[in-house]
Design a protein around this motif. Structure first.
Motif, mmCIF file in Angstrom:
data_model
loop_
_atom_site.group_PDB
_atom_site.id
_atom_site.type_symbol
_atom_site.label_atom_id
_atom_site.label_comp_id
_atom_site.label_asym_id
_atom_site.label_seq_id
_atom_site.Cartn_x
_atom_site.Cartn_y
_atom_site.Cartn_z
ATOM 1 N N LEU A 488 -49.298 54.825 15.977
ATOM 2 C CA LEU A 488 -50.131 53.268 15.848
ATOM 3 C C LEU A 488 -51.257 53.314 14.656
ATOM 4 N N PRO A 489 -51.434 51.932 14.507
ATOM 5 C CA PRO A 489 -51.363 51.386 13.507
ATOM 6 C C PRO A 489 -52.937 51.511 13.048
ATOM 7 N N ASN A 490 -53.511 52.101 12.064
ATOM 8 C CA ASN A 490 -55.133 52.149 12.314
ATOM 9 C C ASN A 490 -55.854 51.993 13.553
ATOM 10 N N ALA A 491 -55.515 53.768 14.021
ATOM 11 C CA ALA A 491 -55.490 54.637 14.905
ATOM 12 C C ALA A 491 -54.644 55.944 14.383
ATOM 13 N N ILE A 492 -56.123 56.794 15.137
ATOM 14 C CA ILE A 492 -56.315 58.253 14.272
ATOM 15 C C ILE A 492 -55.639 59.052 16.096
ATOM 16 N N PRO A 493 -54.282 59.682 15.737
ATOM 17 C CA PRO A 493 -54.572 60.349 17.358
ATOM 18 C C PRO A 493 -55.452 61.703 17.587
ATOM 19 N N TYR A 494 -56.098 60.907 18.660
ATOM 20 C CA TYR A 494 -57.107 61.980 19.115
ATOM 21 C C TYR A 494 -56.620 63.339 20.367
ATOM 22 N N VAL A 495 -57.099 64.590 20.160
ATOM 23 C CA VAL A 495 -57.237 65.439 20.466
ATOM 24 C C VAL A 495 -58.561 65.947 21.246
ATOM 25 N N THR A 496 -58.820 65.538 23.250
ATOM 26 C CA THR A 496 -59.461 65.884 23.694
ATOM 27 C C THR A 496 -58.917 67.322 24.091
ATOM 28 N N THR A 497 -60.426 68.592 23.817
ATOM 29 C CA THR A 497 -59.721 70.058 23.806
ATOM 30 C C THR A 497 -58.999 70.395 24.993
ATOM 31 N N GLY A 498 -58.401 70.914 25.404
ATOM 32 C CA GLY A 498 -57.151 70.844 26.214
ATOM 33 C C GLY A 498 -56.144 71.029 26.494
ATOM 34 N N TYR A 499 -56.128 69.090 26.083
ATOM 35 C CA TYR A 499 -55.272 67.959 26.331
ATOM 36 C C TYR A 499 -53.882 69.223 25.593
ATOM 37 N N GLU A 500 -53.932 69.686 24.728
ATOM 38 C CA GLU A 500 -52.831 70.196 23.886
ATOM 39 C C GLU A 500 -51.920 71.204 24.622
ATOM 40 N N VAL A 501 -52.785 71.733 25.847
ATOM 41 C CA VAL A 501 -52.317 72.398 27.286
ATOM 42 C C VAL A 501 -51.924 71.642 28.381
ATOM 43 N N ASN A 502 -52.926 70.510 28.277
ATOM 44 C CA ASN A 502 -52.628 69.643 30.130
ATOM 45 C C ASN A 502 -53.449 69.947 30.844
ATOM 46 N N GLU A 503 -54.143 70.168 30.181
ATOM 47 C CA GLU A 503 -55.769 70.295 30.907
ATOM 48 C C GLU A 503 -55.490 69.492 31.919
ATOM 49 N N VAL A 504 -56.352 69.539 33.374
ATOM 50 C CA VAL A 504 -56.649 68.852 34.441
ATOM 51 C C VAL A 504 -58.315 68.435 34.523
ATOM 52 N N GLN A 505 -58.805 69.322 34.604
ATOM 53 C CA GLN A 505 -60.048 69.720 34.574
ATOM 54 C C GLN A 505 -60.196 68.712 33.453
ATOM 55 N N PRO A 506 -61.656 67.544 33.741
ATOM 56 C CA PRO A 506 -62.212 66.375 33.452
ATOM 57 C C PRO A 506 -63.685 67.597 32.817
ATOM 58 N N LEU A 507 -64.069 67.306 31.419
ATOM 59 C CA LEU A 507 -65.284 67.820 30.203
ATOM 60 C C LEU A 507 -66.361 66.548 31.155
ATOM 61 N N ASN A 508 -65.922 66.046 31.475
ATOM 62 C CA ASN A 508 -66.893 64.418 32.060
ATOM 63 C C ASN A 508 -65.723 63.299 33.030
ATOM 64 N N CYS A 509 -66.605 62.470 33.360
ATOM 65 C CA CYS A 509 -65.940 60.749 34.580
ATOM 66 C C CYS A 509 -66.883 60.111 34.358
ATOM 67 N N GLY A 510 -67.967 60.255 33.620
ATOM 68 C CA GLY A 510 -69.098 59.024 33.066
ATOM 69 C C GLY A 510 -68.230 57.378 32.826
ATOM 70 N N LEU A 511 -67.070 57.655 32.111
ATOM 71 C CA LEU A 511 -66.100 56.496 31.893
ATOM 72 C C LEU A 511 -64.881 56.530 32.738
ATOM 73 N N ALA A 512 -64.777 55.811 33.289
ATOM 74 C CA ALA A 512 -63.450 54.889 33.451
ATOM 75 C C ALA A 512 -63.069 56.184 35.152
ATOM 76 N N ASP A 513 -63.798 56.530 35.842
ATOM 77 C CA ASP A 513 -63.934 57.463 37.183
ATOM 78 C C ASP A 513 -62.836 56.988 38.039
ATOM 79 N N ASN A 514 -62.140 58.244 37.618
ATOM 80 C CA ASN A 514 -61.086 58.460 39.054
ATOM 81 C C ASN A 514 -61.094 59.136 40.752
ATOM 82 N N THR A 515 -62.307 59.693 40.506
ATOM 83 C CA THR A 515 -62.639 60.786 41.361
ATOM 84 C C THR A 515 -63.374 60.420 42.380
ATOM 85 N N SER A 516 -63.876 59.255 42.760
ATOM 86 C CA SER A 516 -64.740 58.891 43.642
ATOM 87 C C SER A 516 -65.600 59.057 43.735
ATOM 88 N N GLY A 517 -66.695 59.986 42.786
ATOM 89 C CA GLY A 517 -67.874 60.210 43.126
ATOM 90 C C GLY A 517 -67.427 61.624 43.699
#
Length: 646
Positions: A488-517
């Motif tokens: 993407l233009p003017n955008a830097i690829p951003y890798v959240t630790t674990g993304y590189e191995v398709n990690e499923v468990q989150p670090l946090n869900c403070g934004l856009a939570d899909n766990t229903s709490g």
């Protein structure tokens, strides 16, 4: 130890112990980037190694790899990849197979650097590494954002393998990590937390007036007042102030606050301080027990936000008085308090800055630069800081390093000009939010914004504060959206630790939570490991995309960018300069295979060569196609060069 050559001191110590009689340890095979060949055993994605022998081999490999790089003072953000690491989590592992997860450490993070470099990473962004509070624990180990001291590091990040190295401090271990990064031309950025502090912050001992206090009885059910006259998740702009302060629940909320303990009862405060020093008792607990007050939990600055309060942190009191804009609504004896507007000191500055606190925050920034050689900072909720304070922080940083990386937490692309004018060179942006619902309309709207941005943003579908993209739609979706984000233009690829191995468990869900709490483990609060034994990691795809982008870097400029017409549920964007074209083609559907007429994308170009295929089988690269059949959630990168065709 002197600041220089701490990595060499550690390497020499480890080399001296490579023949020592110590128990072997288990580590993920993926960490063996150095090609260590003396493993005792290998199974289930792990290898069993002699720890000192392995680390010695790895550190020598890192030094050998460093010959391929020259440290660049200025970072080319168009040729960058950011890796976000929570150090205690990124390399956490049960190395003894005794069922006990050991914390990640600065030393272990050195193991990942060559792998990160292969993925194109040139900015290592570390989430908070400071000593944090274990009072009012969230989860079983607590949040790293409950920073107790800006001048001490989390002791858990010390590696026991370095016990016995005379004169070594944990500060030296972080300095060694920074040195290792610089050897591979990787910049280091840390989270700096200037707006909040732990409820039992180290500041309280000498300056209890630097935080806010409430009566104990207010703690149960403490929350910002609902403002029924206003809507959900509204920003507290000046036109809403009177409504907020006249609303029925606000007066009761303000009455919960009290003066700090050194003002309420100076003599008793001094007695409690002396007792805490003598007995080791927690000072805040003594204040709660003997004075009936406690530090105020923090809450969102948005009106009628559903986020729960943060029970482990409190806001720093950056002004000694109240903003002139709110004084008409306050009682004469109002104690210092926090509400939606007082959090946002950028909009509602008062007239008496707490200069001693401001100086301490600036000192902490300088400490990070001088002690570790840090290359930049992400300023946590920096957009709500008083403008003069933020300016002073930036001046301190850029005086030491004119090329410093400065990351804004701002969540909205629309604020790009303001972030750039403030002095930031990167901001979080809104990609993570757009990609909570991956539709063609959402992504097209996002794409249209990007070429005109005044600042680079994170290109990502997940952050440390959101659920994992893999949890939203599986590995195929994660790989497809990874391709979408990488160019993407003017955008830097951003890798959240674990993304590189398709990690499923989150670090946090403070934004856009899909766990229903749901009460699920989260790395911000719980002892967890990344699934480093995943057999189909994202890492190789990230490496391929990095190599391709570097090979055609001059092409990936905003002025060469275009969005093409495409079938339903397909996004097509690309770049063209002269004889060269690159096309990114993504099937957003998770059910349907879609046919794309490639000859219709650009006039005069009837076919393209497939350079990258997001599918795990990756069968298409090298083929020249005039039409593409895209499987559900498949993305391909297409390349055309007229000179090659002729």
């Amino acid at each position: 130890m002197v600041r220089q050559n701490k990595l060499e001191a550690i390497r020499a110590f480890i080399a001296g112990r490579r023949d020592s009689a110590v128990a072997p340890i288990w580590i993920p095979s993926l960490w063996n980037v150095c090609g260590y060949s003396r493993a005792v055993e290998e199974k289930n994605g792990e290898i069993c190694v002699h720890p000192y022998d392995f680390f010695d081999t790895h550190l020598n490999y890192l030094l050998e790899r460093s010959k391929d790089y020259t440290f660049q003072e200025k970072t080319n953000l168009d040729d960058s990849v950011i890796y976000s690491s929570l150090v205690r989590y990124s390399t956490a592992w049960d190395t003894n197979h005794d069922g006990e997860i050991e914390s990640g450490t600065f030393l272990r993070l050195l193991l990942l650097l060559p792998m990160l470099k292969q993925m194109g990473v040139n900015i290592l962004y570390m989430l908070p590494i400071n000593r944090y509070s274990t009072l009012n624990l969230k989860g079983d180990i607590g949040s790293p954002y409950a920073v107790q001291s800006l001048f001490h590091l989390d002791p858990n990040l010390h590696d026991p393998l370095l016990d016995g190295l005379e004169g070594l401090t944990i500060h030296d271990e972080l300095s060694a990590l920074v040195e290792g990064c610089h050897l591979l031309d990787i910049k280091t950025v840390v989270d700096f937390i200037p707006r909040v502090t732990a409820k039992n912050s180290e500041f309280i001992k000498e300056n209890p007036e630097w935080v806010y206090w409430i009566k104990n009885e207010a703690l149960d059910g403490f929350a910002p007042p609902p403002i029924p006259e206003l809507g959900f998740f509204e920003e507290c702009t000046p036109d809403k102030l009177e409504t907020v302060y006249r609303s029925e629940a606000t007066a009761g909320f303000l009455s919960h606050f009290t003066q700090p303990p050194n003002v309420l009862n100076p003599a008793l405060w001094e007695q409690l301080k002396a007792r805490s020093i003598e007995t080791g008792e927690e000072l805040l607990t003594l204040v709660e027990q003997e004075m009936g007050i406690t530090t105020s939990p923090a809450h969102s600055d948005w009106i009628n936000d559903v986020q729960p309060i943060w029970t482990d942190i409190t806001f720093l009191r950056l002004y000694e008085d109240f903003s002139p804009q709110v004084r008409p609504y306050l009682q004469p004896d109002q104690a210092p308090y926090v509400l939606f507007d007082t959090i946002k000191c950028n909009y509602y500055p008062a007239e008496k800055p707490n200069l001693a606190l401001w100086d301490k925050l600036i000192e902490a920034v300088q400490f990070n630069i001088d002690t570790y050689g840090i290359d930049g900072f992400r300023i946590d909720i920096g957009h709500v800081l008083p403008t003069p304070l933020l300016t002073s922080i930036f001046e301190t940083i850029t005086k030491a390093n004119p090329n410093a990386i400065l990351i804004s937490e701002d969540l909205f692309n629309r604020n790009h000009k303001k972030a750039a004018a403030t002095g930031y060179n990167i901001m979080l942006g809104s990609g993570w939010n757009v990609m909570t619902e991956i539709t063609k309309d959402n992504l097209l709207g996002y794409l249209q914004e990007l070429p005109d941005l005044s600042i680079h943003i994170f290109a990502c579908s997940e952050t440390a504060d959101t659920p994992r993209i893999t949890s939203r739609g599986g590995v195929d979706l994660a790989r497809m959206i990874g391709v979408f984000n990488h160019f993407l233009p003017n955008a830097i690829p951003y890798v959240t630790t674990g993304y590189e191995v398709n990690e499923v468990q989150p670090l946090n869900c403070g934004l856009a939570d899909n766990t229903s709490g749901a009460d699920i483990p989260r790395a911000f609060f719980n002892k967890m490991t990344i699934d480093w034994t995943n057999g189909n990691p994202m890492r190789l795809l990230l490496e391929q995309m990095t190599a391709f982008k570097k090979a055609h870097l001059a092409l990936f400029r905003p002025e060469h960018f275009f969005i093409a017409e495409s079938p339903a549920d397909v996004i097509v964007y690309g770049y063209r300069q002269g004889e060269e074209s690159v096309i990114v083609c993504c099937n957003l559907s998770n059910e349907a295979t879609v046919s794309v007429d490639l000859a219709s994308i650009q006039p005069g170009i009837s076919s393209y060569v497939v350079s990258i295929d997001s599918s795990i089988t990756g069968e298409q690269p090298g083929q020249r196609l005039a039409a593409a059949q895209l499987s559900p959630n498949q993305a391909i990168i297409l390349y055309h060069n007229n000179l090659e065709v002729q």
